[in-house]
Design a protein around this motif. Structure first.
Motif, PDB file in Angstrom:
ATOM      1  N   UNK A 153       4.612   0.262   2.809  1.00 15.02           N
ATOM      2  CA  UNK A 153       3.558  -0.480   3.483  1.00 15.02           C
ATOM      3  C   UNK A 153       3.707  -1.986   3.272  1.00 15.02           C
ATOM      4  N   UNK A 154       3.105  -2.757   4.166  1.00 13.47           N
ATOM      5  CA  UNK A 154       3.290  -4.209   4.162  1.00 13.47           C
ATOM      6  C   UNK A 154       2.765  -4.872   2.900  1.00 13.47           C
ATOM      7  N   UNK A 155       1.744  -4.291   2.256  1.00 21.04           N
ATOM      8  CA  UNK A 155       1.188  -4.912   1.059  1.00 21.04           C
ATOM      9  C   UNK A 155       1.934  -4.527  -0.213  1.00 21.04           C
ATOM     10  N   UNK A 156       2.960  -3.699  -0.077  1.00 27.90           N
ATOM     11  CA  UNK A 156       3.758  -3.276  -1.234  1.00 27.90           C
ATOM     12  C   UNK A 156       5.206  -3.723  -1.096  1.00 27.90           C
ATOM     13  N   UNK A 157       5.811  -3.403   0.026  1.00 28.36           N
ATOM     14  CA  UNK A 157       7.217  -3.720   0.250  1.00 28.36           C
ATOM     15  C   UNK A 157       7.381  -5.198   0.572  1.00 28.36           C
TER      16      UNK A 157
END
Length: 286
Positions: free
Chosen positions: A188-192
């Motif tokens: 996901x964008x907030x992790x990767x």
């Protein structure tokens, strides 16, 4: 089954959350070491006598002993440590800077190492314990665009393999889990995180970037099934040093091992010619 007490890092979602839920459902105690305890408040409500959330940042190595003491003070013992917290940075070697690389090493190597050092004395004293290191198929093989992530997982694997030999005589087991893609928040964008693409590698890594960014929600692996497998193994007598999880991990790691073995065999005679001609065969204690 005998009730066991777990410490699980990164337990707010994904495999960590699934592991916490599976262990609790099996009747175990869980200390969730997380940056945002409010995200696991529902588990505290559902399992008030067997669950505790502790605010914890894996990168704060100095806080590791206090976390272990918290688990022992609350539940009387520590049986299982799961180093699960992690994330990835995607980018070419020239695109990923020192700060990003060091952060992954802190998260995937130095943080877990500090927790293991804190957990070993009470485990040794009781003569039992299991350390679960959440690695990756990227901890045994790598590909363009994931050098930083794989470097940190390769480091964890080498460190843990030595650890396993050192603590086996004390009744402590080590298991490296090497998942393929599981339907978690990893992509996901907030992790990767993506390094700033350079003109040099923009086209070469375009497919890798798109694949990593677009994998969320369509990964083959089921975190619940994976967690149940891990909990079952921890409660059992036979724990593998390395556990590939998911069909892709099995297939890709099999190819990688065969490729590496082919390389060793191809260059074996050249390699042997580097020894002194009159040197006796190597002899080591292990």
């Amino acid at each position: 089954m005998t009730t066991q007490t777990w410490i699980i890092t990164g337990a707010t979602r994904g495999l960590g959350r699934a592991l916490a839920e599976s262990a609790l459902a099996a009747g175990d105690n869980v200390v969730a070491a997380v940056r945002r305890p409010e995200r696991v408040a529902d588990l505290n409500t559902k399992y008030p006598n067997s669950f505790q959330a502790v605010r914890f940042d894996v990168r704060d190595t100095g806080a590791a002993p206090a976390l272990v003491r918290t688990a022992i003070d609350r539940f009387g013992q520590l049986d299982v440590l799961v180093n699960n917290a992690g994330r990835a940075v995607v980018g070419a070697v020239e695109e990923v800077g020192d700060e990003q690389l060091r952060e992954l090493m802190d998260l995937h190597l130095f943080g877990p190492a500090a927790l293991v050092r804190a957990a070993l004395p009470p485990m040794r004293e009781r003569g039992t314990g299991t350390i679960v290191q959440m690695s990756s198929q990227g901890g045994r093989q790598s590909f363009p665009g994931v050098a930083a992530y794989s470097a940190s997982k390769f480091a964890l694997e080498g460190w843990s393999e030595a650890l396993a030999g050192e603590v086996a005589g004390f009744g402590i087991r080590v298991m490296l889990v090497e998942p393929s893609r599981f339907r978690t928040g990893f992509n996901e964008a907030d992790v990767l995180e993506f390094a700033e693409p350079s003109e040099t590698y923009r086209d070469a890594l375009a497919a890798v970037r798109a694949d990593m960014a677009g994998a969320g929600g369509r990964q083959e692996g089921d975190p619940v099934r994976a967690a149940d497998i891990i909990v079952s193994l921890v409660h059992g007598d036979d724990v593998p040093l390395r556990l590939p999880l998911g069909s892709e991990a099995v297939e890709r790691l099999t190819r990688a091992y065969r490729r590496d073995l082919d390389g060793v065999e191809r260059w074996a005679e050249t390699a042997r010619s580097a020894d002194f001609a009159d040197a006796p065969p190597a002899s080591r204690p292990i």
